[in-house]
Design a protein around this motif. Structure first.
Motif, PDB file in Angstrom:
ATOM      1  N   ARG A 184       0.823  -1.212   0.000  1.00 53.18           N
ATOM      2  CA  ARG A 184       0.000   0.000   0.000  1.00 53.18           C
ATOM      3  C   ARG A 184       0.854   1.256   0.000  1.00 53.18           C
ATOM      4  N   ASN A 185       1.845   1.290   0.874  1.00 57.26           N
ATOM      5  CA  ASN A 185       2.666   2.490   0.989  1.00 57.26           C
ATOM      6  C   ASN A 185       3.498   2.725  -0.261  1.00 57.26           C
ATOM      7  N   PHE A 186       4.051   1.665  -0.842  1.00 60.48           N
ATOM      8  CA  PHE A 186       4.861   1.852  -2.040  1.00 60.48           C
ATOM      9  C   PHE A 186       4.004   2.340  -3.201  1.00 60.48           C
ATOM     10  N   ARG A 187       2.796   1.834  -3.316  1.00 63.65           N
ATOM     11  CA  ARG A 187       1.904   2.298  -4.375  1.00 63.65           C
ATOM     12  C   ARG A 187       1.529   3.766  -4.180  1.00 63.65           C
ATOM     13  N   LEU A 188       1.277   4.165  -2.948  1.00 65.60           N
ATOM     14  CA  LEU A 188       0.944   5.559  -2.678  1.00 65.60           C
ATOM     15  C   LEU A 188       2.138   6.473  -2.921  1.00 65.60           C
ATOM     16  N   ILE A 189       3.351   6.000  -2.619  1.00 65.49           N
ATOM     17  CA  ILE A 189       4.546   6.814  -2.876  1.00 65.49           C
ATOM     18  C   ILE A 189       4.656   7.137  -4.361  1.00 65.49           C
ATOM     19  N   ASN A 190       4.466   6.140  -5.198  1.00 62.24           N
ATOM     20  CA  ASN A 190       4.565   6.363  -6.637  1.00 62.24           C
ATOM     21  C   ASN A 190       3.398   7.188  -7.166  1.00 62.24           C
TER      22      ASN A 190
ATOM     23  N   VAL B 283       4.626   0.240  -9.463  1.00 61.97           N
ATOM     24  CA  VAL B 283       5.566   1.292  -9.862  1.00 61.97           C
ATOM     25  C   VAL B 283       4.849   2.412 -10.600  1.00 61.97           C
ATOM     26  N   TYR B 284       3.856   2.058 -11.400  1.00 57.00           N
ATOM     27  CA  TYR B 284       3.095   3.058 -12.156  1.00 57.00           C
ATOM     28  C   TYR B 284       1.607   2.889 -11.854  1.00 57.00           C
ATOM     29  N   PRO B 285       1.162   3.264 -10.673  1.00 56.78           N
ATOM     30  CA  PRO B 285      -0.258   3.085 -10.337  1.00 56.78           C
ATOM     31  C   PRO B 285      -1.140   4.091 -11.075  1.00 56.78           C
ATOM     32  N   ASP B 286      -2.361   3.677 -11.289  1.00 54.40           N
ATOM     33  CA  ASP B 286      -3.376   4.545 -11.912  1.00 54.40           C
ATOM     34  C   ASP B 286      -2.939   5.052 -13.278  1.00 54.40           C
ATOM     35  N   SER B 287      -2.185   4.271 -14.007  1.00 54.20           N
ATOM     36  CA  SER B 287      -1.782   4.669 -15.354  1.00 54.20           C
ATOM     37  C   SER B 287      -1.586   3.416 -16.188  1.00 54.20           C
ATOM     38  N   HIS B 288      -1.847   3.562 -17.453  1.00 53.78           N
ATOM     39  CA  HIS B 288      -1.705   2.445 -18.378  1.00 53.78           C
ATOM     40  C   HIS B 288      -0.386   2.621 -19.122  1.00 53.78           C
ATOM     41  N   ARG B 289       0.638   2.026 -18.547  1.00 59.78           N
ATOM     42  CA  ARG B 289       1.960   2.124 -19.150  1.00 59.78           C
ATOM     43  C   ARG B 289       2.422   0.735 -19.560  1.00 59.78           C
ATOM     44  N   GLN B 290       3.296   0.710 -20.520  1.00 61.68           N
ATOM     45  CA  GLN B 290       3.832  -0.558 -20.983  1.00 61.68           C
ATOM     46  C   GLN B 290       5.271  -0.364 -21.423  1.00 61.68           C
ATOM     47  N   MET B 291       6.011  -1.459 -21.376  1.00 62.62           N
ATOM     48  CA  MET B 291       7.394  -1.440 -21.806  1.00 62.62           C
ATOM     49  C   MET B 291       7.455  -1.694 -23.307  1.00 62.62           C
ATOM     50  N   LEU B 292       8.250  -0.908 -23.998  1.00 68.73           N
ATOM     51  CA  LEU B 292       8.413  -1.099 -25.430  1.00 68.73           C
ATOM     52  C   LEU B 292       9.871  -0.865 -25.806  1.00 68.73           C
TER      53      LEU B 292
ATOM     54  N   TYR C 191      14.998  -0.498 -23.574  1.00 70.90           N
ATOM     55  CA  TYR C 191      13.556  -0.414 -23.383  1.00 70.90           C
ATOM     56  C   TYR C 191      13.186   0.879 -22.675  1.00 70.90           C
ATOM     57  N   ALA C 192      12.051   1.418 -23.032  1.00 73.28           N
ATOM     58  CA  ALA C 192      11.518   2.621 -22.395  1.00 73.28           C
ATOM     59  C   ALA C 192      10.076   2.349 -21.982  1.00 73.28           C
ATOM     60  N   THR C 193       9.507   3.286 -21.255  1.00 75.34           N
ATOM     61  CA  THR C 193       8.138   3.140 -20.754  1.00 75.34           C
ATOM     62  C   THR C 193       7.238   4.137 -21.456  1.00 75.34           C
ATOM     63  N   SER C 194       6.175   3.661 -22.043  1.00 77.26           N
ATOM     64  CA  SER C 194       5.220   4.543 -22.695  1.00 77.26           C
ATOM     65  C   SER C 194       4.229   5.079 -21.677  1.00 77.26           C
ATOM     66  N   GLY C 195       3.632   6.200 -21.980  1.00 78.52           N
ATOM     67  CA  GLY C 195       2.613   6.775 -21.114  1.00 78.52           C
ATOM     68  C   GLY C 195       3.156   7.719 -20.058  1.00 78.52           C
ATOM     69  N   GLY C 196       4.399   8.072 -20.091  1.00 81.94           N
ATOM     70  CA  GLY C 196       4.963   8.990 -19.098  1.00 81.94           C
ATOM     71  C   GLY C 196       6.423   8.683 -18.858  1.00 81.94           C
ATOM     72  N   LYS C 197       7.023   9.446 -17.961  1.00 80.54           N
ATOM     73  CA  LYS C 197       8.449   9.254 -17.701  1.00 80.54           C
ATOM     74  C   LYS C 197       8.688   7.908 -17.023  1.00 80.54           C
ATOM     75  N   SER C 198       9.810   7.334 -17.331  1.00 77.34           N
ATOM     76  CA  SER C 198      10.171   6.066 -16.713  1.00 77.34           C
ATOM     77  C   SER C 198      10.719   6.317 -15.321  1.00 77.34           C
ATOM     78  N   ARG C 199      10.681   5.294 -14.515  1.00 76.88           N
ATOM     79  CA  ARG C 199      11.104   5.407 -13.123  1.00 76.88           C
ATOM     80  C   ARG C 199      12.235   4.416 -12.879  1.00 76.88           C
ATOM     81  N   LYS C 200      13.341   4.915 -12.341  1.00 72.90           N
ATOM     82  CA  LYS C 200      14.507   4.078 -12.110  1.00 72.90           C
ATOM     83  C   LYS C 200      14.413   3.461 -10.722  1.00 72.90           C
ATOM     84  N   VAL C 201      14.437   2.131 -10.667  1.00 70.02           N
ATOM     85  CA  VAL C 201      14.364   1.394  -9.410  1.00 70.02           C
ATOM     86  C   VAL C 201      15.644   0.581  -9.284  1.00 70.02           C
ATOM     87  N   VAL C 202      16.431   0.841  -8.233  1.00 69.48           N
ATOM     88  CA  VAL C 202      17.712   0.169  -8.011  1.00 69.48           C
ATOM     89  C   VAL C 202      17.640  -0.539  -6.665  1.00 69.48           C
TER      90      VAL C 202
END
Length: 768
Positions: A106-112, A227-236, A260-271
């Protein structure tokens, strides 16, 4: 009023069809509404309010034209597994795993969703028992490594409880551990050996448990819906990058690979490649097979990232601590002891020795993306006359310029905090105590040793000025300032002879981030928000007036334990209220039944209409003995029974009996119970009627019609009374029956409250 009457009537009809609806009262309705609100607050509202309180605009103080890079730091998710609470039985263990995962999800989804960060970095301890689960086809540790691990207290000596240890392990593991001749050199294949942790008690889980935890971690922190809640993003596939020609010549199968990049908005780097002591072990307890498994799934443990015009350097401090760690004697390990473990710490040590190379390349590549024309040119591929000094000097100048790579502010990430005095205050935001204690034990050490901390700072300073250090491991917040003498950037010398490169004094701030899980000993978990803004030119120098390029905010998460306590307190209020209501209902029903069983009083039996009787041929008011509910409908004068007339008043509820007209005669014979005189005196006369239970098969309707209310002896016959009160044959409730009925009523009331509240609760947790 009409609508209210209709609603009441409909509800009564429904309650007769569904008796459970009779328990829908004001009390149960209010309690259900309170529970629904409390559940929404505990499962949704408190999470939203905690995250929204840390909004960027509430604490950032950049200039208006700033476009900072937003970074989130998460420490010690430490997924609960069988290693965390080994003695906790099912289903409590399963519920603990479920609710800790749900909390972080829950918290991670709200953070994003609320913060939309550009980068997310983890500070180690992704799993709690990652070091305990053996890799596939694992081999047992060699004799030399075992001896040193026994000295460090990581393993139990073979001479102690040898038999119990062998019984705890599987048979192949036990036989291999007890061999005396397994003595291959430190450069042999047994460097990849593995021994189950906890003295063998976790050997039964095998490698399957690690992959189960990996799937859980991916579902919480890598799922696109998280990582991308409430948005329809896909990897291409964005573009193809040609492979290195040298790699192809050396046998690489592919000539290109896809970025690869993420469509529908800026990509998010997770390390999440920074390991913790619960992921790979600590110091002498680090096993290469475990570390390689971790790196194969999360990436290199030592890495460089350039984000927000800052250089982030991550180091594997648990493995590096094998070079210097505390012993049971309280002293740091010596050089001779660390040499036996160089296969553990050497890779990180070499990486720090040459840190300027990966950092310089990463910084140059980042700047060249902003300023493509600033890419320096190396040696030109042309033949130069050795006597042409001008061309040679020009080429040397270009080469020297290429070697002078720019430096950006450095942020150091380490799982284990750097050394500080045991009584160093951590600041007011710490939850437990006021400092991090310098302690160590099985597979952990609270801080890096003093010597190793100094080496780390000196080596990393060659990549640039360290402006901030972030660490984890402690599970609680700690903010301290270190003081070091560090070399100038671009040099590896601590105290060079050149006066221009002498060591300089520097204060370095370190923040230990709170654990992200509520099961790690802190009531309020947390994470860190970091805002980076450093506008630079083509050489990496800050443009304009130098300002602090980093701003930090500690964000606290809800106290999950308090939420559960609030649920418990609300239940303690609900329980006595429903029980009291059930008790009152049973006693009220019992009292009403007692009133029904008792005969009515004279006051209750009085009719609102007047009654009369004939006395000596004249009409007179009836005496109280002739009111409704008396034992007889006929009365006789005590002075002259022959001339007494029965009452002509008919009870309004008496059953009328039709008589055929042919049954009447013009000159009826007077009887003892009929009035004498004219026809008018006989009007309204009805014989007394006795009520007989219809269930009685022997009763005869015709036989109940009598002609007088007096028996043969002249006594008043109560059995022929028109409205005789017949008591019910109901056995009074005993205390056992009342307790049973109270329990039944309480259970139904509880169902009325629990069903809507429980359905609402499971619907919320089902949606995360």
């Amino acid at each position: 009023m009409r609508l209210q009457h209709v609603i009441q009537q409909q509800f009564r009809r429904l309650s007769y069809r569904a008796p459970i609806l009779r328990h829908v009262s004001i009390t149960t309705t209010l309690l259900s509404l309170i529970w629904i609100y409390a559940i929404y607050w505990g499962e949704r509202s408190v999470y939203h309010s905690s995250v929204e309180a840390c909004a960027w605009e509430k604490w950032e103080e950049w200039p208006q034209e700033a476009s900072p890079h937003h970074l989130v730091l998460i420490a010690d998710p430490q997924l609960v597994d069988p290693h965390t609470y080994p003695g906790r039985p099912w289903p409590l263990s399963t519920m603990t795993e479920r609710y800790t995962d749900l909390y972080m999800m829950r918290n991670f989804r709200l953070i994003n969703a609320n913060f939309d960060p550009d980068s997310i970095f983890f500070l180690g301890d992704l799993f709690d028992g990652g070091r305990e689960w053996p890799p596939e086809n694992a081999r047992i540790v060699d004799k030399t490594g075992r001896k040193y691990m026994e000295e460090q207290g990581v393993l139990e000596p073979k001479a102690v409880k040898k038999r119990s240890m062998g019984a705890a392990l599987s048979k192949p593991h036990a036989n291999s551990m007890l061999k005396e001749d397994h003595n291959i050199g430190k450069n042999g294949e047994d460097l990849k050996a593995f021994i189950p942790g906890g003295y063998g008690k976790f050997a039964k889980y095998g490698s399957k448990q690690w992959y189960i935890d990996l799937d859980r971690f991916a579902k919480i922190f890598y799922d696109p819906a998280q990582v991308y809640p409430d948005s329809h993003r896909q990897m291409l596939a964005a573009y193809d990058v040609a492979a290195d020609a040298t790699s192809v010549a050396n046998g690489a199968t592919g000539e290109s690979w896809q970025e690869y990049a993420t469509s529908g908005g800026k990509s998010r780097k997770v390390v999440a490649s920074l390991p913790g002591n619960h992921d790979v072990g600590f110091g002498a307890g680090v096993q290469l097979s475990v570390r390689e498994r971790f790196e194969s799934h999360f990436g290199a443990s030592n890495r460089v990232d350039v984000v927000g015009n800052h250089t982030i350097i991550s180091i594997d401090s648990p493995s590096l601590s094998a070079h210097s760690q505390y012993l049971k004697s309280g002293w740091e390990s010596e050089a001779a002891q660390s040499e036996q473990l160089d296969h553990i710490w050497q890779p990180t040590w070499d990486y720090l020795d040459n840190i300027d190379q990966p950092v310089g390349k990463a910084v140059s590549d980042a700047l060249h993306e902003y300023f493509p024309e600033s890419r320096p040119k190396g040696w030109s591929h042309e033949v130069v006359d050795p006597e042409d000094a001008e061309k040679i000097a020009a080429h040397k100048a270009v080469n020297e310029a290429a070697k002078k790579r720019p430096h950006l502010p450095v942020i150091l990430l380490t799982h284990v905090p750097l050394f500080r005095n045991p009584d160093t205050d951590c600041g007011p935001m710490r939850e437990r105590g006021n400092s991090i204690k310098v302690q160590f034990g099985y597979q952990y050490q609270n801080v890096v040793t003093q010597t190793l901390s100094k080496d780390i700072v000196h080596k990393v300073s060659a990549a640039g000025d360290i402006i901030q250090v972030f660490s984890g491991d402690d599970h609680d917040y700690c903010d301290v300032t270190h003081r070091y003498n560090v070399p100038q950037p671009g040099t590896k010398s601590y105290f060079p002879n050149d006066d221009s490169l002498k060591a300089r004094y520097q204060q370095i701030k370190e923040i230990t981030v709170k654990s992200f899980s509520w099961a790690m000993g802190v009531r309020k978990p947390g994470f860190l928000l970091v805002s980076l803004w450093n506008p630079v030119d083509a050489q990496g120098k800050t443009i304009g007036t130098p300002l602090p390029t980093i701003q930090i905010h500690n964000c606290l998460l809800p106290d999950q334990l308090s939420i559960f306590i609030n649920y418990g307190l609300l239940f303690l209020i609900t329980f006595p209220l429903l029980l009291t209501q059930s008790i009152l209902r049973i006693f009220r029903t019992s009292s009403e039944s007692s009133r029904l069983d008792a005969p009515p009083s004279d006051t209750d039996s009085k009719s609102p209409l007047p009654r009369f009787q004939f006395t000596n041929g004249s009409l007179a008011p009836a005496s109280p003995t002739h009111q409704r509910g008396t034992s007889s409908t006929s009365s006789h004068s005590t002075t002259n029974p022959d001339t007494a007339n029965p009452s002509v008043q008919r009870n309004t509820t008496a059953r009328a009996r039709s008589v055929s007209p042919g049954s009447y005669t013009t000159n009826p014979q007077p009887s003892k119970s009929q009035p004498t005189g004219g026809l008018i005196d006989k009007a309204g006369f009805f014989p007394a009627v006795k009520w007989i239970d219809p269930a009685d098969e022997e009763s005869d309707e015709e036989s109940i019609v009598g002609v007088d209310g007096v028996d043969g002896a002249g006594e008043e016959d109560d059995s022929q009374a028109k409205w005789k009160w017949r008591q019910r044959t109901r056995t009074p409730w005993g205390w056992k029956e009342r307790v049973r009925r109270v329990g039944w009523e309480f259970g139904l009331d509880l169902v009325v409250v629990v069903v809507p509240a429980g359905g609402w609760y499971f619907w919320l947790i089902g949606r995360g």
